[in-house]
Design a protein around this motif. Structure first.
Motif, PDB file in Angstrom:
ATOM      1  N   ARG A  50      45.500  49.730  70.796  1.00 62.90           N
ATOM      2  CA  ARG A  50      45.956  50.941  71.499  1.00 62.90           C
ATOM      3  C   ARG A  50      45.858  50.751  73.008  1.00 62.90           C
ATOM      4  NH1 ARG A  50      48.787  54.296  73.471  1.00 62.90           N
ATOM      5  NH2 ARG A  50      48.181  56.440  73.829  1.00 62.90           N
ATOM      6  N   ARG A  63      52.486  51.287  80.380  1.00 60.75           N
ATOM      7  CA  ARG A  63      52.338  51.761  81.769  1.00 60.75           C
ATOM      8  C   ARG A  63      52.772  50.692  82.770  1.00 60.75           C
ATOM      9  NH1 ARG A  63      51.076  57.304  82.077  1.00 60.75           N
ATOM     10  NH2 ARG A  63      51.249  57.694  79.858  1.00 60.75           N
ATOM     11  N   THR A 107      57.911  53.492  75.482  1.00 53.85           N
ATOM     12  CA  THR A 107      57.710  53.270  74.047  1.00 53.85           C
ATOM     13  C   THR A 107      56.981  51.950  73.850  1.00 53.85           C
ATOM     14  OG1 THR A 107      58.775  53.169  71.866  1.00 53.85           O
ATOM     15  CG2 THR A 107      59.956  52.126  73.685  1.00 53.85           C
ATOM     16  N   HIS A 108      56.219  51.867  72.787  1.00 55.71           N
ATOM     17  CA  HIS A 108      55.574  50.591  72.448  1.00 55.71           C
ATOM     18  C   HIS A 108      55.328  50.539  70.958  1.00 55.71           C
ATOM     19  CE1 HIS A 108      52.135  53.190  72.548  1.00 55.71           C
ATOM     20  NE2 HIS A 108      52.163  53.291  73.865  1.00 55.71           N
ATOM     21  N   ASP A 143      62.890  54.852  72.276  1.00 52.34           N
ATOM     22  CA  ASP A 143      61.972  54.582  71.175  1.00 52.34           C
ATOM     23  C   ASP A 143      62.311  53.235  70.554  1.00 52.34           C
ATOM     24  OD1 ASP A 143      59.809  55.728  69.422  1.00 52.34           O
ATOM     25  OD2 ASP A 143      61.324  55.237  67.916  1.00 52.34           O
ATOM     26  N   GLU A 162      62.892  60.774  67.590  1.00 53.59           N
ATOM     27  CA  GLU A 162      61.774  60.633  68.537  1.00 53.59           C
ATOM     28  C   GLU A 162      62.300  60.475  69.970  1.00 53.59           C
ATOM     29  OE1 GLU A 162      58.641  57.894  67.208  1.00 53.59           O
ATOM     30  OE2 GLU A 162      57.777  59.733  66.370  1.00 53.59           O
ATOM     31  N   LYS A 189      61.392  62.938  73.020  1.00 55.79           N
ATOM     32  CA  LYS A 189      60.829  62.462  74.292  1.00 55.79           C
ATOM     33  C   LYS A 189      61.701  62.886  75.479  1.00 55.79           C
ATOM     34  CE  LYS A 189      58.538  58.290  72.608  1.00 55.79           C
ATOM     35  NZ  LYS A 189      58.552  56.819  72.746  1.00 55.79           N
ATOM     36  N   MET A 214      58.195  69.810  68.265  1.00 54.70           N
ATOM     37  CA  MET A 214      59.320  70.148  67.389  1.00 54.70           C
ATOM     38  C   MET A 214      59.292  69.146  66.238  1.00 54.70           C
ATOM     39  SD  MET A 214      60.665  72.602  69.219  1.00 54.70           S
ATOM     40  CE  MET A 214      62.095  72.993  68.250  1.00 54.70           C
TER      41      MET A 214
HETATM   42  C1  LIG Z   1      55.178  61.665  70.943  1.00 58.75           C
HETATM   43  C2  LIG Z   1      55.904  60.735  69.965  1.00 58.75           C
HETATM   44  C3  LIG Z   1      57.411  61.032  70.054  1.00 58.75           C
HETATM   45  C4  LIG Z   1      55.648  59.279  70.381  1.00 58.75           C
HETATM   46  O1  LIG Z   1      56.410  58.390  69.607  1.00 58.75           O
HETATM   47  P1  LIG Z   1      55.729  57.152  68.819  1.00 58.75           P
HETATM   48  O2  LIG Z   1      56.813  56.466  68.063  1.00 58.75           O
HETATM   49  O3  LIG Z   1      54.544  57.665  68.082  1.00 58.75           O
HETATM   50  O4  LIG Z   1      55.178  56.193  69.930  1.00 58.75           O
HETATM   51  P2  LIG Z   1      55.951  55.360  71.060  1.00 58.75           P
HETATM   52  O5  LIG Z   1      55.196  54.128  71.271  1.00 58.75           O
HETATM   53  O6  LIG Z   1      57.410  55.234  70.820  1.00 58.75           O
HETATM   54  O7  LIG Z   1      55.772  56.300  72.329  1.00 58.75           O
HETATM   55  C5  LIG Z   1      54.501  56.565  72.813  1.00 58.75           C
HETATM   56  C6  LIG Z   1      54.647  57.011  74.243  1.00 58.75           C
HETATM   57  O8  LIG Z   1      55.434  58.187  74.311  1.00 58.75           O
HETATM   58  C7  LIG Z   1      55.029  58.908  75.471  1.00 58.75           C
HETATM   59  N1  LIG Z   1      54.826  60.292  75.049  1.00 58.75           N
HETATM   60  C8  LIG Z   1      53.766  60.810  74.404  1.00 58.75           C
HETATM   61  N2  LIG Z   1      53.965  62.119  74.194  1.00 58.75           N
HETATM   62  C9  LIG Z   1      55.171  62.411  74.721  1.00 58.75           C
HETATM   63  C10 LIG Z   1      55.930  63.609  74.807  1.00 58.75           C
HETATM   64  N3  LIG Z   1      55.477  64.756  74.316  1.00 58.75           N
HETATM   65  N4  LIG Z   1      57.132  63.558  75.412  1.00 58.75           N
HETATM   66  C11 LIG Z   1      57.612  62.408  75.926  1.00 58.75           C
HETATM   67  N5  LIG Z   1      56.929  61.219  75.865  1.00 58.75           N
HETATM   68  C12 LIG Z   1      55.731  61.256  75.262  1.00 58.75           C
HETATM   69  C13 LIG Z   1      53.742  58.266  75.989  1.00 58.75           C
HETATM   70  O9  LIG Z   1      54.054  57.464  77.113  1.00 58.75           O
HETATM   71  C14 LIG Z   1      53.326  57.388  74.833  1.00 58.75           C
HETATM   72  O10 LIG Z   1      52.685  56.197  75.186  1.00 58.75           O
HETATM   73  P3  LIG Z   1      51.245  56.150  75.906  1.00 58.75           P
HETATM   74  O11 LIG Z   1      50.409  57.232  75.303  1.00 58.75           O
HETATM   75  O12 LIG Z   1      50.730  54.792  75.616  1.00 58.75           O
HETATM   76  O13 LIG Z   1      51.556  56.371  77.359  1.00 58.75           O
HETATM   77  C15 LIG Z   1      55.453  60.933  68.487  1.00 58.75           C
HETATM   78  O14 LIG Z   1      54.112  60.491  68.331  1.00 58.75           O
HETATM   79  C16 LIG Z   1      55.528  62.352  67.999  1.00 58.75           C
HETATM   80  O15 LIG Z   1      54.651  63.176  68.221  1.00 58.75           O
HETATM   81  N6  LIG Z   1      56.611  62.665  67.245  1.00 58.75           N
HETATM   82  C17 LIG Z   1      56.743  63.953  66.619  1.00 58.75           C
HETATM   83  C18 LIG Z   1      57.710  64.829  67.359  1.00 58.75           C
HETATM   84  C19 LIG Z   1      59.114  64.382  67.153  1.00 58.75           C
HETATM   85  O16 LIG Z   1      59.452  63.260  67.383  1.00 58.75           O
HETATM   86  N7  LIG Z   1      59.970  65.323  66.687  1.00 58.75           N
HETATM   87  C20 LIG Z   1      61.332  65.040  66.423  1.00 58.75           C
HETATM   88  C21 LIG Z   1      62.147  66.271  66.763  1.00 58.75           C
HETATM   89  S1  LIG Z   1      63.815  66.117  66.174  1.00 58.75           S
END
Ligand SMILES: CC(C)(COP(=O)(O)OP(=O)(O)OC[C@H]1O[C@@H](n2cnc3c(N)ncnc32)[C@H](O)[C@@H]1OP(=O)(O)O)[C@@H](O)C(=O)NCCC(=O)NCCS
Length: 235
Positions: free
Chosen positions: A51, A59, A94-95, A116, A161, A165, A175
């Protein structure tokens, strides 16, 4: 392999957007290499090496992407983990699957961006997550892409996702995956794998400005193991 090797974000995001990315080697090496460059502010002290390494690499990618715009800066982090960009900048991080990417743009060109990158789901993960990510109508649309179902579900997951974002800074609340639907899908083999676009439609009001029925394009590029998607909101 070096701790960090440059990697390009392949998904096309259009003009005005600058990106940077890395392929990650050993996590402890990544942490050692970036330790003096990337503060761990906001990240739990107990975060495991994977992590910490991914956070730092994301970053660092953001700093490099901002440098591509001529900006010497780095995003902060709000209480929910969303990056807080320097004034006048929109961006996303994204990572995962040993890669980290960031895309940034000036707000005069782009109001919001979400990216993503995902490893394609296994058949088992797809079975577990399917009902949460897309319904039968969306799956029928996705079959136009002629890819295995775990890949198709990963594309929908990743596109949603990216949309989340992109819009989160305007919405400020969670959401779930039923809040947008896949309403169109097109793609064809390209130099980087299967390349195409999903069209997403908001199935509920996300806010006063982002109403049910509004549509967003989510281009994607998929290899045999990964998919990258992006959503860009332009003025
Ligand atoms: C926040 C979320 C989108 C992150 O996606 P993930 O595939 O888990 O992880 P990723 O590596 O692609 O992205 C992580 C990065 O997103 C960024 N991030 C976190 N929360 C965020 C938010 N609310 N909005 C934008 N970017 C966000 C951060 O930079 C994070 O990395 P860091 O904590 O190391 O800085 C996901 O965890 C989540 O909560 N999804 C549910 C909500 C969703 O996607 N709904 C769909 C609606 S149609």
């Amino acid at each position: 392999m070096l701790a960090l090797e440059p990697a390009s974000l392949l998904v096309p995001l259009g003009p005005g957007i600058t990106s940077a990315g890395f392929q990650l080697g050993d996590h402890e090496q990544v942490i050692a290499e970036l330790g003096s460059l990337v503060p761990l502010e906001g990240l739990s002290q107990s975060a495991v090496a994977k992590r910490r390494a991914e956070y730092m690499a994301g970053r660092y990618a953001a700093r490099r992407a901002l440098a591509g715009l001529g900006i010497d800066g780095a995003p902060g982090r709000d209480e929910r983990g969303c990056p807080v960009w320097p004034s006048g900048i929109a961006g996303s991080i994204t990572h995962g699957a040993s890669r980290a990417f960031s895309a940034v743009a000036r707000a005069s060109d782009v109001l919001g961006v979400g990216i993503d990158a995902e490893q394609l789901m296994s058949a088992r993960a797809k079975d577990e997550l399917l009902a949460r990510i897309c319904d039968a109508d969306e799956r029928t649309i996705l079959t136009k892409l002629h890819a295995p179902e775990p890949a198709l579900v990963t594309f929908a997951f990743s596109a949603k996702e990216s949309l989340y974002k992109c819009l989160y800074p305007f919405i400020g609340r969670f959401m779930d995956f039923s809040a947008a639907r896949v309403v169109e899908a097109s793609g064809a083999p390209g130099p980087n794998g299967l390349e195409g676009e999903l069209e997403l439609e908001l199935s509920v009001d996300w806010s006063e400005s982002f109403r049910r029925g509004r549509r967003f394009r989510a281009p994607f590029v998929a290899s045999a193991h990964h998919v990258e998607t992006g959503v860009v909101l332009r003025p």
